[in-house]
Write an enzyme that holds these catalytic residues in place. Structure first.
Site: not given
Length: 718
Positions: A261, A305, A422, A482
């Protein structure tokens, strides 16, 4: 002087005066927001002029509606319009700060599937100055409430109100004409949303987006089989040769796909405070049996995501507006990795994510893709201290996912979606093992702490694979979904990376994310090939010995000697090994030098890359928006029937239990006994001593008991 003041007050006491004051205040705060809250890339006098003028046409048009109403109602309507448009501006300010994009109707329509945990994120990005977008509303209300400006009940002629409307339309036409003179094809070609706002304004962008949304809905309703012909022709003409040294080398292997992530490539080998931030991933990255790609880019759009998952599982891009998983995941037909592997390789397929199943509409999309199992939040222990932000902390999640991995019939394909790294990158003190960076940017400075925690969870999981022997029978794929740090944090990134004047080119280069394929016996090394997430599926399928020539895929095998190294970004920008396009500018990819006087050879590269990117994105959109795969089934593939899949907890437990009696799972081969006692974690929540195998075993037993207890207490269909 007193007379002049009296005349001025008298003017504002008229309805026209109040209208002009409201328009002026709204224009001023909007222009301020454009320049301070967004990164629109305004260059040159024409663009500066358009940015200053574009709020006026729509503001006059919307506020002018109040002129058709008489008396006090006119003032009330004007304030309501002002408030609503201010709320829309405020929402976009917050959304843009994290996602560098503007909100769309598609995003709003499906916002319910991503609402969970967003409160923390919004609170983390809000700034006191954001509330200034409501200042004009407050000023107008105070002026009326204190009777500094008095309500005029004198009627305004309808033809005057109509004249204001005509003026607004004329001004918008002039605005559009000037915009087209500076950027031809603004509304017909595929441009970043920043362009629309920069040239036409936020309110006009909203209308354009609404029209696009309506067109997309009509496209699906009117789609027919022949619409797929150009797509199939493109795919056929862009087939690449297989790499004979790699094709089929992983045939029959288990596949773990580990979702890192928000992890960017620059974290690999990055040191802070004398420590490697990602020592475990660094080791894997440099091992001889790991294929590591250092020019691998994320290609996500608004779906972030979910776009990354869409590309990895289907080799189709996310949509220009919204998330394809949200909008089309339930209804569309797909030819995705889980279904392909199940049908052509006999794989059991599973995905694990420690959050609610509805997030990004996963519970429905995974059925459309053909996943046998979806281990979501109800499958894991429900302990408050286990969660952080968007789900279960990675160390706990990875260990509990191992519990399910050992029960899956082999060969299996299992994706593990981590969440701790995140935004807004917060971690409780007991789990922090490295100090924050010192850029002074709250968002950026916590990034290394959560990245290190993610890395530690990977190290623990890989150690368990080695102890159980799964490392010998599995291919482990790592990918960053990302960016972690958006382009709204250039100053902090400049300090963190040591790049003075961190600019749009640097930001494009920092869209690189990790992509590693690790397998015992694999001929590895660091591969400098340029590629992106759209290329993952054909690459993995070829390694597994599965031909992809009959499938509709926009990417191609990264290991092929014929792989095209043009990397498309969702906004139409692109990167090649020689030239990078960012907005309307071109850069030397290696040096970062801005290219001013283009050579004939450079123009050819630009034309070829632009045509390829535009074609790929538009054809991919056509497939998804029209649900075109319902008209095409490749030879040897059976269309997925969503009704065949259920993520009911009780059913999943029964199926896994049955598989342990006699079967091919790791646990079944161990006479039905769990191997989770081999899993060692230092997660403080589990009170596990990483150096003590016996203590780890005791903690694992407790965790398993908790998991069973949590599982038995819930039988909801997820």
């Amino acid at each position: 002087m007193k007379q002049i003041g009296s005349k001025i007050q008298g003017f504002f006491n008229s309805r026209l005066g109040f209208f002009l004051l409201a328009v002026a205040l709204f224009w001023a705060k909007t222009y301020w927001a454009y320049n301070t809250k967004f990164n629109l890339g305004v260059k040159g006098g024409m663009q500066q002029l358009l940015l200053a003028l574009n709020p006026l046409p729509t503001t006059i048009l919307l506020f002018g509606l109040a002129l058709y109403v008489s008396g006090r109602k006119s003032y009330v309507l004007m304030l309501i319009v002002d408030l609503l448009t201010s709320i829309w501006l405020f929402a976009n300010v917050l959304y843009y700060r994290e996602f560098s994009d503007f909100m769309t109707f598609a995003l709003i329509r499906n916002s319910g599937t991503i609402a969970n945990n967003l409160g923390t994120g919004v609170a983390g990005i809000m700034q006191p100055s954001d509330w200034l977008v409501f200042l004009d509303v407050i000023i107008l209300v105070i002026l009326l409430a204190t009777r500094v400006i008095k309500v005029s009940i004198k009627p305004i002629k309808k033809r005057f109100a109509l004249g204001v409307t005509v003026l607004a339309v004329f001004m918008f036409g002039a605005n559009l004409s000037m915009a087209y003179s500076d950027r031809s094809g603004l509304l017909t070609r595929m441009f970043d949303n920043n362009y629309i706002v920069k040239y036409l304004g936020l309110n006009a962008y909203t209308v354009v987006d609404g029209v696009k949304t309506a067109q997309t809905s009509a496209e699906k309703a009117n789609a027919k089989a022949s619409d797929l012909d150009s797509v199939l022709a493109y795919v056929k003409n862009h087939q690449v040769a297989k790499n004979v040294n790699y094709y089929g080398t992983a045939k029959g292997k288990n596949v773990f796909v580990i979702h890192l992530e928000s992890l960017q490539q620059f974290m690999i080998d990055f040191k802070w405070d004398g420590q490697e931030v990602t020592p475990n991933l660094n080791k894997i990255y440099h091992e001889n049996n790991t294929l590591s790609f250092d020019n691998f880019f994320n290609q996500v759009g608004q779906g972030k995501t979910s776009d990354a998952e869409m590309m990895l599982e289907t080799s189709l891009f996310g949509l220009q507006e919204g998330s394809a998983m949200q909008i089309d995941g339930t209804s569309n037909t797909f030819q995705a990795a889980p279904a392909i592997l199940a049908q052509q390789g006999g794989y059991t397929t599973a995905v694990a994510h420690g959050d609610v199943p509805s997030y990004w509409n996963r519970d429905n999309t995974y059925k459309s893709w053909g996943y046998d199992y979806f281990f979501s939040k109800s499958y894991f222990p429900k302990v408050k201290d286990y969660d952080v932000g968007y789900g279960i902390k990675d160390k706990i999640f990875m260990k509990d996912s191992a519990e399910y991995a050992q029960q899956l019939p082999q060969p299996f394909y299992m994706k593990l979606i981590t969440v701790t790294n995140h935004f807004p990158y917060t971690l409780d003190k007991k789990n922090q093992t490295i100090s924050k960076t010192d850029t002074g940017d709250k968002t950026v400075d916590g990034y290394v702490q959560t990245a290190k925690y993610l890395d530690q969870s990977i190290g623990e999981f890989m150690s368990w694979l080695q102890k159980t022997g799964l490392d010998k029978t599995s291919m482990v794929v790592f990918y960053g979904d990302h960016y972690g740090i958006s382009d709204n944090h250039k100053k902090a990134m400049a300090k963190l990376t040591g790049i003075e004047g961190f600019n749009d080119y640097n930001n494009a280069m920092y869209q690189r994310v990790p992509f590693m394929i690790h397998m015992d016996g694999l001929k590895g090394g660091i591969d400098h090939t340029y590629g992106g997430e759209i290329d993952v599926l054909p690459t993995l399928l070829h390694l597994l010995g599965i031909d992809t020539s009959n499938y509709v895929m926009m990417g191609n095998d990264l290991l092929s000697p014929e792989h095209d190294q043009t990397v498309a970004f969702r906004n139409g920008d692109w990167v090649t090994p020689t030239i990078t396009k960012v907005g309307s500018e071109y850069f030397n990819t290696t040096s970062g030098e801005r290219l001013e006087n283009l050579t004939k050879a450079q123009k050819q590269v630009i034309n070829t890359a632009t045509n390829r990117v535009t074609t790929e994105l538009s054809l991919s959109d056509r497939v998804i928006n029209g649900d075109l795969l319902r008209f095409y089934t490749p030879a040897g593939f059976k269309k997925v029937d969503k009704s065949d899949y259920s993520y009911n907890l009780k059913k999943a437990q029964e199926q896994l239990k049955a598989a342990q009696k006699s079967g091919t799972s790791l646990q079944a081969k161990n006479n039905g006994k769990s191997l989770l006692d081999l899993y060692v974690t230092d997660a403080p929540e589990l009170q596990t001593n990483a150096d003590s195998s016996s203590s780890s075993s005791e903690s694992s037993s407790t965790s398993n008991s908790s998991s069973s207890s949590a599982a038995s207490s819930s039988s909801s269909n997820n």
